[in-house]
Scaffold this active site. Structure first.
Site, short mmCIF file in Angstrom:
data_model
loop_
_atom_site.label_atom_id
_atom_site.label_comp_id
_atom_site.label_asym_id
_atom_site.label_seq_id
_atom_site.Cartn_x
_atom_site.Cartn_y
_atom_site.Cartn_z
N ALA A 53 -12.14 -35.93 -5.70
CA ALA A 53 -12.04 -36.06 -7.09
C ALA A 53 -10.73 -35.64 -7.49
CB ALA A 53 -13.01 -35.28 -8.48
N MET A 54 -9.62 -36.91 -8.44
CA MET A 54 -8.48 -36.64 -8.78
C MET A 54 -8.16 -35.34 -8.96
SD MET A 54 -8.92 -38.96 -11.78
CE MET A 54 -9.84 -39.17 -13.40
N ARG A 55 -9.04 -34.30 -9.83
CA ARG A 55 -8.67 -33.06 -10.41
C ARG A 55 -8.03 -32.08 -8.80
NH1 ARG A 55 -14.15 -33.23 -11.61
NH2 ARG A 55 -15.61 -31.88 -10.53
N TYR A 56 -8.81 -32.39 -7.53
CA TYR A 56 -7.99 -31.71 -7.01
C TYR A 56 -6.90 -32.11 -6.05
CZ TYR A 56 -13.33 -29.81 -8.22
OH TYR A 56 -13.28 -29.14 -8.17
N THR A 57 -6.91 -33.65 -5.77
CA THR A 57 -6.42 -34.22 -4.98
C THR A 57 -4.67 -34.18 -5.58
OG1 THR A 57 -6.47 -36.13 -5.53
CG2 THR A 57 -7.96 -35.25 -3.95
#
Length: 834
Positions: free
Chosen positions: A119-123
């Site tokens: 998910a983009m909150r992790y990358t």
């Protein structure tokens, strides 16, 4: 229910849906699915990269959360959900999808096995050096900057693009009615090819192939044969056969072998390939394989296929090529936006388009630098002048009441300009020392040299090319890497494409909005005159109306003439094949250099150019010209001039003269005709204007047809209301060119005006098409010969409001068993398109 000031405009639902869908289609084509030829990016990609630049995410900066990047992109530039923007960002970071990634990702960005990214909150992500090269000089007025969707910020319409990104990274996308699939290339080889075209704009595909032999996929692999590459580079379309890289290893017991796959074909999912092979093993299609293992790790791909004892690895490899994605075909379609129009382009045109863009960038950058240098030089001139009268200047400033008063006094007393006066007032005292004065003088002299250089660049095309060349050579020096994909030449693949094309008779149709297609002539059954015809063209496809129809053979040459007097060259088989109701594809995809307002006027099919005779051209105002056909045997890609057109005139016909016995006949809109020997018109140069062929009755009259005839022929004259007649050529007395002529058919309310005329014999058929797509094919034996001044007979029953728009002669084909004669009743299933 409605406000009294509202105006309600009633619209036909079908028309509104057609127009709305067309607008939607163009929006998808221009603003979503297709890349720009100049920077190789789609709008979503460009906006993501620009948002990252605004966040200062340069290669040396700290990575930022992808959620922040996607949020800023969505809020500021691309008003779509972040879940739509994130996949765009992810793909630009995947080194198996992009030959030169534009985003440096940190975290889980997926894999070649098709695993989804985190998910983009992790990358996290930042820009790569490649992306920075695309945006270099963006702040120097090198490209147009426009307001964003809500006019709160501004964004570039395109990037300066220091290297040809479209060919480096390729692109794929599906629009409405068209799709693009451009293969990636090696940057070093592409720069060499670009340098070649800079030095020699007329370089051939063979010369380009010497420095850039083919695509270079990020996953490596092997390209089999060069014919697909050559076709792609020449026409913009081609099928490139790509194989996985594999080798055979002997197992430790020396009695068995294993096939090891180390590189995948481009866009092939590794885990799905392994699953595909395993299923074929279970189905006994690949019975010689005993085990399939994936031993891939961080060091690279390694798929192991263990072979049963006694089985031949060579046979199994060939079966892998045949039944699995170990070998795939990359269907190249080099379609991109060029000047906001979708075009399928050759490699030559793609590179040339980037060079053209880069020239404009350098000119705009130079103008920016020139303005900046001239502004600074003007200020320095003020400094130097101030130093020459420093004491008086200081005294004047000290005696002034405030800054504004001081500015006015030194402008009035010493002749400074306002920018110079303001700069002098902002000087610090240490800048008045002798050492600083020397620095000012030195800077001023350097600026004068720069200004002279900038002006020279703006006036000298050669210097602009030198700048492009130097920038590319600098990139080549620092970023040249070995290609990953190797090319294996297969003699079976290197053959002339025409060897596998059947030379069959076809019909070529051109719609009102210049969509073209070809169809086998056998799809139209012959009918007796007066029939209703069949649907030869589907108006529901949005083409508006049918403009023209031509007959030819697939291996013929096509000379395509426009109303502007330009000539283009194509082979018939290069046109898209479609069904009777199909719309076709835009002719602009096949012709380079079409200008606004330029339309197709005539198509001439030629078997060959050996002893080919003359070409006879005619305009609607009655000007004619004869020129050797050999002059058109090798037109340039952007066309060649066939006729110099007067203002208000346009080319309407092109005919082929092969013998001295042939005569020229010109037919006019108001029913007049003139016949004269073609020797009455002397051969002229290709760009000559021509001479008067017929005198028109009045301003409403115009030439509608130019035909080459012989004495033993008859002429079919067709009016736009579906009536026509056959008359003998000899009934039209021979006159000098330039006369008014004689009556060819009576013009009245029943007949309408003359659509055109064609010389025919009893063995010919005629194909008539109407503006609403109705088509009928008539055998000339069913149309009797009549006198010159008669009204004629009904050739086709037209629906109310319909009119004939095109006619074409179809020569008889004895081998075509499917062309049948039918009765009027057999065609009662004609589809209504109203």
């Amino acid at each position: 229910m409605f406000n009294k000031d509202e105006i309600i405009v009633p619209k036909n639902l079908e028309e509104e849906m057609k127009e709305s869908y067309l607008r939607y289609s163009m929006s998808v084509i221009i603003s979503r699915a297709l890349p720009d030829i100049r920077d190789g990016l789609k709008p979503s990609q460009r906006r993501v990269l620009y948002a990252m630049k605004q966040l200062s995410l340069s290669p040396g900066a700290k990575h930022r959360k992808c959620a922040k990047i996607c949020g800023d992109t969505s809020g500021d530039y691309h008003p779509h959900g972040e879940s739509v923007i994130y996949p765009t960002l992810v793909r630009m970071a995947q080194n198996w999808a992009m030959r030169y990634p534009l985003v440096d990702g940190q975290g889980n960005f997926g894999s070649i096995d098709g695993d989804p990214p985190a998910a983009m909150r992790y990358t996290e992500a930042r820009l790569t050096h490649s992306a920075m090269y695309l945006m270099e000089d963006l702040d120097k007025d090198t490209v147009d900057i426009v307001p964003n969707y809500d006019e709160t910020k501004h964004e570039p319409v395109v990037f300066p693009s220091k290297f040809p990104n479209l060919l480096c990274n390729g692109s794929s996308g599906i629009a409405v009615g068209m799709a693009t699939n451009i293969p990636p290339h090696n940057l070093g080889e592409l720069i060499e090819a670009t340098l070649l075209l800079l030095a020699n704009p007329q370089a051939s595909v063979d010369e380009i192939l010497q420095v850039m032999p083919g695509p270079d996929f990020p996953t490596g692999g092997i390209i089999c044969g060069s014919e697909g590459i050559r076709s792609t580079y020449t026409t913009g379309r081609g099928k490139i056969k790509v194989r996985a890289r594999l080798h055979v290893e002997e197992n430790e017991d020396k009695h068995r072998e294993s096939i090891i796959i180390t590189e995948m074909p481009y866009n092939v999912n590794k885990s799905r390939l392994i699953e595909q092979i395993a299923n074929l093993v279970n189905e006994k299609t690949l019975a010689g394989i005993s085990d399939v293992r994936d031993e891939s790790d961080k060091d690279g791909i390694r798929v192991v296929l263990e072979i049963k004892k006694g089985e031949s690895s060579e046979i199994i490899i060939n079966r892998l090529y045949k039944f699995t994605d170990v070998q795939v075909t990359f269907g190249a379609n080099m379609l991109a936006l060029d000047k906001n129009l979708p075009r399928t382009m050759s490699i030559h045109r793609m590179i040339s388009a980037w060079i053209r863009h880069r020239k404009e960038v350098i000119r705009r950058r130079t103008r920016y630098e020139l303005n900046k240098a001239e502004t600074r030089a003007h200020v320095l001139e003020g400094y130097l002048k101030a130093l020459s009268c420093l004491d008086a200047l200081v005294k004047t400033i000290r005696e002034s009441g405030n800054k504004e008063h001081a500015k006015e006094r030194i402008i009035e007393s010493f002749g400074f300009t306002e920018p110079q006066a303001l700069a002098i007032l902002e000087l610090r005292l240490y800048q008045l020392t002798g050492l600083e004065a020397e620095k000012i003088q030195k800077e001023y002299e350097e600026l004068l040299n720069k200004i002279a250089y900038y002006k020279q660049v703006l006036s000298d095309e050669g210097l602009v090319k030198d700048i492009i060349r130097n920038e590319l050579q600098d990139l080549l020096k620092h970023h040249k890497v070995a290609r990953r994909t190797t090319i294996e030449f297969d003699a079976d693949d290197i053959r002339d494409i025409e060897d596998i094309i059947t030379n069959e008779s076809v019909i070529i149709t051109i719609s009102g909005d210049d969509y073209v297609k070809r169809m086998p002539v056998k799809v139209f059954k012959e009918q007796r005159r007066g029939g209703h015809g069949v649907t030869g063209f589907d108006m529901k496809k949005g083409a508006g109306f049918l403009k023209a129809v031509y007959s030819a053979f697939t291996k013929d040459y096509l000379l395509i003439f426009t109303n502007f007097g330009q000539c283009y060259w194509l082979k018939v088989w290069q046109l898209p094949e479609g069904e009777r109701r199909a719309k076709g594809k835009p002719i602009i995809n096949f012709l380079e250099g079409i200008r606004p307002g330029e339309e197709l006027a005539a198509i001439l099919n030629i078997k060959n150019f050996d002893n080919a005779g003359f070409l006879f051209l005619a305009t609607k105002r009655g000007v004619v010209k004869k020129v050797s056909l050999d002059a058109f045997s090798n037109p340039r890609k952007k066309g060649i001039r066939a006729l110099e057109i007067d203002e208000g005139d346009e080319l309407i016909a092109a005919c082929h003269i092969v013998s001295d016995e042939e005569k020229v006949m010109l037919f006019t809109h108001l029913g007049m005709a003139v016949r004269f020997p073609h020797e009455k018109v002397r051969p002229m140069g290709r760009t000559a204007r021509g001479v008067r062929g017929v005198s028109l009755k009045n301003e409403e009259d115009k030439v509608v047809s130019c035909q080459i005839v012989t004495e033993n022929q008859s002429v079919l004259i067709v009016c736009d209301q579906g009536f026509g007649k056959r008359s003998l050529v000899e009934d039209f007395r021979e006159t000098n060119r330039g006369g008014v002529g004689v009556r060819s058919i009576l013009i009245n309310e029943r007949n309408g005006n003359v659509l055109g005329a064609i010389p025919v014999t009893d063995h010919d058929s005629i194909l008539l098409m109407s503006s609403q797509g109705q088509a009928i094919r008539i055998n000339m034996q069913d149309v009797r010969v009549m006198g010159r001044s008669t009204q004629g007979v009904r050739l086709v029953h037209l629906k109310e409001g319909d009119a004939l728009v095109s006619m074409e002669k179809l020569s008889s084909n004895e081998n075509d068993d499917e062309v049948l004669s039918g009765s009027e009743e057999e065609c009662s299933d004609t589809v209504s398109l109203r």
